[in-house]
Write a protein that holds these residues in place. Sequence first.
Motif, PDB file in Angstrom:
ATOM      1  N   VAL A  56      -6.257 -17.114  13.076  1.00  0.00           N
ATOM      2  CA  VAL A  56      -5.346 -18.070  12.332  1.00  0.00           C
ATOM      3  C   VAL A  56      -3.997 -17.705  12.167  1.00  0.00           C
ATOM      4  N   LYS A  57      -3.057 -18.618  11.946  1.00  0.00           N
ATOM      5  CA  LYS A  57      -1.799 -18.146  11.851  1.00  0.00           C
ATOM      6  C   LYS A  57      -1.249 -17.559  10.594  1.00  0.00           C
ATOM      7  N   THR A  58      -0.683 -16.451  10.674  1.00  0.00           N
ATOM      8  CA  THR A  58      -0.471 -15.448   9.526  1.00  0.00           C
ATOM      9  C   THR A  58       0.158 -15.968   8.434  1.00  0.00           C
ATOM     10  N   TRP A  59       0.220 -15.316   7.222  1.00  0.00           N
ATOM     11  CA  TRP A  59       0.764 -15.957   6.086  1.00  0.00           C
ATOM     12  C   TRP A  59       2.262 -15.965   6.387  1.00  0.00           C
ATOM     13  N   LYS A  60       2.742 -17.183   6.085  1.00  0.00           N
ATOM     14  CA  LYS A  60       4.478 -17.521   6.318  1.00  0.00           C
ATOM     15  C   LYS A  60       4.975 -17.173   7.422  1.00  0.00           C
ATOM     16  N   ALA A  61       4.013 -17.411   8.553  1.00  0.00           N
ATOM     17  CA  ALA A  61       4.495 -16.893   9.969  1.00  0.00           C
ATOM     18  C   ALA A  61       5.779 -17.689  10.428  1.00  0.00           C
ATOM     19  N   ASP A  62       6.184 -18.974   9.871  1.00  0.00           N
ATOM     20  CA  ASP A  62       7.142 -19.739  10.294  1.00  0.00           C
ATOM     21  C   ASP A  62       8.327 -18.971   9.734  1.00  0.00           C
ATOM     22  N   ALA A  63       8.606 -18.611   8.476  1.00  0.00           N
ATOM     23  CA  ALA A  63       9.519 -17.877   7.952  1.00  0.00           C
ATOM     24  C   ALA A  63       9.459 -16.531   8.477  1.00  0.00           C
ATOM     25  N   LEU A  64       8.662 -15.455   8.619  1.00  0.00           N
ATOM     26  CA  LEU A  64       8.838 -14.239   8.787  1.00  0.00           C
ATOM     27  C   LEU A  64       9.119 -14.241  10.242  1.00  0.00           C
ATOM     28  N   PHE A  65       8.790 -14.847  11.282  1.00  0.00           N
ATOM     29  CA  PHE A  65       9.079 -14.561  12.498  1.00  0.00           C
ATOM     30  C   PHE A  65      10.420 -14.863  13.155  1.00  0.00           C
ATOM     31  N   LYS A  66      10.981 -15.696  12.208  1.00  0.00           N
ATOM     32  CA  LYS A  66      12.646 -15.852  12.551  1.00  0.00           C
ATOM     33  C   LYS A  66      13.365 -14.680  12.348  1.00  0.00           C
ATOM     34  N   LEU A 134      -5.595 -17.077  25.062  1.00  0.00           N
ATOM     35  CA  LEU A 134      -4.555 -17.622  24.510  1.00  0.00           C
ATOM     36  C   LEU A 134      -3.480 -16.375  24.671  1.00  0.00           C
ATOM     37  N   LEU A 135      -2.242 -17.147  25.191  1.00  0.00           N
ATOM     38  CA  LEU A 135      -1.045 -16.206  25.375  1.00  0.00           C
ATOM     39  C   LEU A 135       0.019 -16.766  24.458  1.00  0.00           C
ATOM     40  N   LEU A 136       0.251 -15.671  23.846  1.00  0.00           N
ATOM     41  CA  LEU A 136       1.049 -15.707  22.434  1.00  0.00           C
ATOM     42  C   LEU A 136       2.720 -15.418  22.800  1.00  0.00           C
ATOM     43  N   LYS A 137       3.786 -16.044  22.038  1.00  0.00           N
ATOM     44  CA  LYS A 137       4.965 -15.765  22.201  1.00  0.00           C
ATOM     45  C   LYS A 137       5.558 -15.357  20.811  1.00  0.00           C
ATOM     46  N   SER A 138       6.955 -15.081  20.865  1.00  0.00           N
ATOM     47  CA  SER A 138       7.485 -14.649  19.478  1.00  0.00           C
ATOM     48  C   SER A 138       6.794 -13.278  19.116  1.00  0.00           C
ATOM     49  N   THR A 139       6.311 -12.264  19.966  1.00  0.00           N
ATOM     50  CA  THR A 139       5.113 -11.149  19.578  1.00  0.00           C
ATOM     51  C   THR A 139       5.874 -10.104  20.464  1.00  0.00           C
ATOM     52  N   GLY A 140       5.131  -8.924  20.002  1.00  0.00           N
ATOM     53  CA  GLY A 140       5.612  -7.673  20.588  1.00  0.00           C
ATOM     54  C   GLY A 140       5.446  -6.489  19.757  1.00  0.00           C
ATOM     55  N   TYR A 141       5.975  -5.431  19.870  1.00  0.00           N
ATOM     56  CA  TYR A 141       6.007  -4.161  19.026  1.00  0.00           C
ATOM     57  C   TYR A 141       7.302  -3.670  18.819  1.00  0.00           C
ATOM     58  N   ILE A 142       7.205  -2.838  17.742  1.00  0.00           N
ATOM     59  CA  ILE A 142       8.529  -2.225  17.209  1.00  0.00           C
ATOM     60  C   ILE A 142       7.823  -0.774  17.317  1.00  0.00           C
ATOM     61  N   ASP A 143       8.710   0.074  17.818  1.00  0.00           N
ATOM     62  CA  ASP A 143       8.585   1.465  17.915  1.00  0.00           C
ATOM     63  C   ASP A 143       8.927   2.238  16.555  1.00  0.00           C
ATOM     64  N   THR A 144       8.135   1.927  15.703  1.00  0.00           N
ATOM     65  CA  THR A 144       8.513   2.300  14.239  1.00  0.00           C
ATOM     66  C   THR A 144       9.029   3.888  14.033  1.00  0.00           C
ATOM     67  N   ARG A 145       8.108   4.751  14.663  1.00  0.00           N
ATOM     68  CA  ARG A 145       8.476   6.026  14.714  1.00  0.00           C
ATOM     69  C   ARG A 145       9.885   6.429  15.088  1.00  0.00           C
ATOM     70  N   LYS A 146      10.366   5.727  16.193  1.00  0.00           N
ATOM     71  CA  LYS A 146      11.731   5.699  16.660  1.00  0.00           C
ATOM     72  C   LYS A 146      12.776   5.465  15.780  1.00  0.00           C
ATOM     73  N   LEU A 147      12.094   4.204  15.058  1.00  0.00           N
ATOM     74  CA  LEU A 147      13.259   3.553  14.252  1.00  0.00           C
ATOM     75  C   LEU A 147      13.236   4.470  12.883  1.00  0.00           C
TER      76      LEU A 147
END
Length: 351
Positions: A56-66, A134-147
Amino acid sequence: MEVDFLLIGQGLAGTVLSYRLIQKGLKVHLIDDADPNSSSKIAAGLYNPVTGRNLVKTWKADALFKEIEPFYKEMEALLGQQFVHPIGIYRPFISFEEQNEWLAKSADPQYDAFIDKVYSASRHQGVNDPFGGLLLKSTGYIDTRKLVDSFGKWLIDKGMLTNSSLDEKDLILTKDGYWEYEGIKAKKIVFTNGIQARENSYFNWIPFIPVKGEILTVRQDFTSSEIVNRGVFRIDLGKGIGKVGSTYNNAEINLSPTEKGKKEILDKLKQLINESVVEIIDHQVGIRPGIRDRKPVLGKHPSEESVYIFGGFGAKGVSLVPYLSNQMVNLLICGEEPEKEVNINRFFKYI
């Protein structure tokens, strides 16, 4: 030292909120215990708009992912580091019914920003995907430790971060309404220290539900140009190395890696990836700061005028924190209340 805000905790929440405040020209100081096992440093950092068993589409996805990629790239530019990794996420279907459901959803405009392609047949010989996926876009990962580590060094260079554990008895509210702590004088204090916030006397009534998560780093004869995600995620780090996880355990809250957790991850990995030979390189554990209703908590203490909290982001901090930090800044500066789903006032009945 006199500052506008004293933040307790420099995990992802403290990092992003302090950056937002600094950008507004405000003076901040952070206190952080530099815990190498904090959830921000262990987390895989995925940002994914379609989640869960039912996709399912995550909560407030349209606002969050911008907000996600532009915000973290801004921090990359500040720190001269790369920790943003935009990459597709491939979710194999488990049935023809699910395949048909997503073929229909792919024509729905509300999914345009997130669906790259729906495959009706297997697209990857190394993945167990007989029904396609299903191939999704507007996705990825952040190296949070490095950040977090990079921003921590930036703060230290500017005298804005003290690496030590907070001793609450030394936190003093003065007669003129300031908070004093070890030579620091602040107008307001914000707890951004994740699950540790439940241990202080100000917010121990918030219904935190800590969740233990285990993640493996593995070597196997498999490569992928996308993150593969079903049951577990597998992020390809190159050269046959992958990060795989994670478990969700709210019964055993400790930082000890378990054979049970490792087996659970490997069993699910075997169901997802056809290459079964796996070498374990690393086994990490973190404690996610979950909340009973699975929404973060933002707001001001009900009786202490200058005490605030910004936390409870659970497993979705990477996607939630950039968007909600704007609301937190508006509260701290202008007194604008956060939206009701995340507002602390929903828990006042527990005091």
